[in-house]
Scaffold this motif. Structure first.
Motif, PDB file in Angstrom:
ATOM      1  N   PHE A  65      -7.407 -53.615  12.941  1.00 13.60           N
ATOM      2  CA  PHE A  65      -7.052 -52.198  12.976  1.00 13.60           C
ATOM      3  C   PHE A  65      -8.223 -51.415  13.547  1.00 13.60           C
ATOM      4  O   PHE A  65      -9.231 -51.176  12.859  1.00 13.60           O
ATOM      5  CB  PHE A  65      -6.704 -51.701  11.568  1.00 13.60           C
ATOM      6  CG  PHE A  65      -5.584 -52.478  10.931  1.00 13.60           C
ATOM      7  CD1 PHE A  65      -4.337 -52.539  11.512  1.00 13.60           C
ATOM      8  CD2 PHE A  65      -5.797 -53.175   9.753  1.00 13.60           C
ATOM      9  CE1 PHE A  65      -3.311 -53.272  10.938  1.00 13.60           C
ATOM     10  CE2 PHE A  65      -4.779 -53.903   9.171  1.00 13.60           C
ATOM     11  CZ  PHE A  65      -3.536 -53.958   9.765  1.00 13.60           C
ATOM     12  N   TYR A  66      -8.080 -51.049  14.809  1.00 19.00           N
ATOM     13  CA  TYR A  66      -9.131 -50.320  15.522  1.00 19.00           C
ATOM     14  C   TYR A  66      -8.426 -49.357  16.461  1.00 19.00           C
ATOM     15  O   TYR A  66      -7.701 -49.779  17.362  1.00 19.00           O
ATOM     16  CB  TYR A  66     -10.028 -51.297  16.290  1.00 19.00           C
ATOM     17  CG  TYR A  66     -11.212 -50.638  16.957  1.00 19.00           C
ATOM     18  CD1 TYR A  66     -12.429 -50.526  16.291  1.00 19.00           C
ATOM     19  CD2 TYR A  66     -11.109 -50.126  18.249  1.00 19.00           C
ATOM     20  CE1 TYR A  66     -13.526 -49.924  16.891  1.00 19.00           C
ATOM     21  CE2 TYR A  66     -12.203 -49.519  18.850  1.00 19.00           C
ATOM     22  CZ  TYR A  66     -13.400 -49.414  18.168  1.00 19.00           C
ATOM     23  OH  TYR A  66     -14.476 -48.812  18.767  1.00 19.00           O
ATOM     24  N   ASN A  67      -8.638 -48.053  16.239  1.00 18.37           N
ATOM     25  CA  ASN A  67      -7.784 -47.063  16.880  1.00 18.37           C
ATOM     26  C   ASN A  67      -8.324 -46.442  18.158  1.00 18.37           C
ATOM     27  O   ASN A  67      -7.567 -45.796  18.893  1.00 18.37           O
ATOM     28  CB  ASN A  67      -7.472 -45.936  15.879  1.00 18.37           C
ATOM     29  CG  ASN A  67      -6.679 -46.445  14.688  1.00 18.37           C
ATOM     30  OD1 ASN A  67      -5.827 -47.324  14.830  1.00 18.37           O
ATOM     31  ND2 ASN A  67      -6.957 -45.909  13.502  1.00 18.37           N
ATOM     32  N   PRO A  69      -8.935 -45.994  21.821  1.00 19.58           N
ATOM     33  CA  PRO A  69      -8.186 -46.683  22.877  1.00 19.58           C
ATOM     34  C   PRO A  69      -9.028 -47.439  23.899  1.00 19.58           C
ATOM     35  O   PRO A  69      -8.683 -48.557  24.288  1.00 19.58           O
ATOM     36  CB  PRO A  69      -7.402 -45.546  23.552  1.00 19.58           C
ATOM     37  CG  PRO A  69      -8.170 -44.305  23.226  1.00 19.58           C
ATOM     38  CD  PRO A  69      -8.772 -44.537  21.878  1.00 19.58           C
ATOM     39  N   GLY A  72     -11.066 -50.224  22.145  1.00 22.14           N
ATOM     40  CA  GLY A  72     -10.043 -51.122  21.614  1.00 22.14           C
ATOM     41  C   GLY A  72      -9.484 -52.011  22.699  1.00 22.14           C
ATOM     42  O   GLY A  72      -9.299 -53.221  22.526  1.00 22.14           O
ATOM     43  N   ASN A  77     -10.287 -54.224  19.341  1.00 23.70           N
ATOM     44  CA  ASN A  77      -9.018 -54.423  18.654  1.00 23.70           C
ATOM     45  C   ASN A  77      -8.566 -55.857  18.930  1.00 23.70           C
ATOM     46  O   ASN A  77      -8.265 -56.216  20.077  1.00 23.70           O
ATOM     47  CB  ASN A  77      -7.990 -53.418  19.166  1.00 23.70           C
ATOM     48  CG  ASN A  77      -6.643 -53.545  18.491  1.00 23.70           C
ATOM     49  OD1 ASN A  77      -6.030 -54.601  18.504  1.00 23.70           O
ATOM     50  ND2 ASN A  77      -6.168 -52.457  17.917  1.00 23.70           N
ATOM     51  N   ASP A  98     -12.200 -55.808   8.888  1.00 19.93           N
ATOM     52  CA  ASP A  98     -11.257 -54.835   8.330  1.00 19.93           C
ATOM     53  C   ASP A  98     -11.472 -54.667   6.835  1.00 19.93           C
ATOM     54  O   ASP A  98     -11.417 -53.555   6.306  1.00 19.93           O
ATOM     55  CB  ASP A  98      -9.816 -55.290   8.583  1.00 19.93           C
ATOM     56  CG  ASP A  98      -9.474 -55.330  10.054  1.00 19.93           C
ATOM     57  OD1 ASP A  98      -9.083 -54.293  10.603  1.00 19.93           O
ATOM     58  OD2 ASP A  98      -9.600 -56.420  10.651  1.00 19.93           O
TER      59      ASP A  98
END
Length: 222
Positions: A65-67, A69, A72, A77, A98
């Motif tokens: 979970f890595y937001n 963009p 990621g 991500n 995480d």
């Protein structure tokens, strides 16, 4: 001329062998990347042990979970590390960042459930595994090193790590094309030599030992 023809023959033979070698994709976090500068990471060792064509897309610090963009998409991500490519085998790990950085190995119940359900059927980890399986790859999900009881900063994460990997084992039991590779019993109690100085990441010895265990699992797979 004979020497030239002999050289060409062996060059072509070597190329043919290389093209027939299995293709392995590595996904995950710093467990896979540590010791890469010395060409002693898990990925490097696995390539040497198996003779396979190994491509690593693992990134230090990566999470499921890595937001953000851009970073990621560059591999922070873990699901975004995956690319189709006719892979025979996908070796992956993840989830530790995480749980450690995301909730401090404390009240991680919700994060754990998002990663993988108790029966191993749902969550970010099974979803990524399913993508690789749908593309025809056999998947090997690798667990983490355990502390030898010698002052690791993540000593308190053992219980949550055990719970995560118990769920991964349940996931693997659901699909004969998925293998869980446990490293829980690899390190003798009190032996610091498998860890780097930070007592979190593997030393070159630890990377090599993990790669040997993965290679044995690959060789034993039907």
């Amino acid at each position: 001329m004979l020497r030239l023809l002999t050289f060409v023959f062996f060059t072509l033979a070597s190329t043919a062998l290389a093209s027939d070698a299995p293709r392995i994709l590595i996904l995950g976090d710093s467990f896979m990347t540590t010791n890469a500068s010395a060409k002693s990471s898990v990925s490097h060792e696995l390539a040497r042990l198996t003779g396979a064509r190994v491509k690593s897309r693992a990134v230090t610090g990566a999470r499921f979970f890595y937001n953000l963009p851009i970073t990621g998409g560059l591999g922070m991500n873990i699901p975004k590390q995956y690319r189709k490519g006719g892979w025979d085998i996908v070796v992956m790990n993840g989830g530790g960042n995480d749980l450690w950085m995301g909730c401090g190995c404390g009240k991680c119940t919700r994060k754990m459930q998002r990663l993988i359900s108790a029966d191993g059927s749902r969550g970010a980890i099974p979803s990524l595994v399913a993508r690789a399986r749908a593309d025809g790859a056999r998947v090997f999900y690798v667990g983490y090193l355990r502390s030898p009881g010698a002052g690791s900063p993540i000593e308190g994460c053992k219980a949550v790590g055990d719970r995560l990997e118990a769920r991964v084992a349940q996931m693997a039991a659901r699909d004969p094309g998925v293998t869980y590779v446990s490293l829980q019993d690899m390190i003798p109690y009190g032996d610091r030599s498998y860890h780097a100085l930070d007592m979190i990441h593997p030393s070159p010895k630890g990377s090599r030992a993990a790669a040997e265990r993965i290679a044995r699992a690959i060789a034993a797979a039907p």
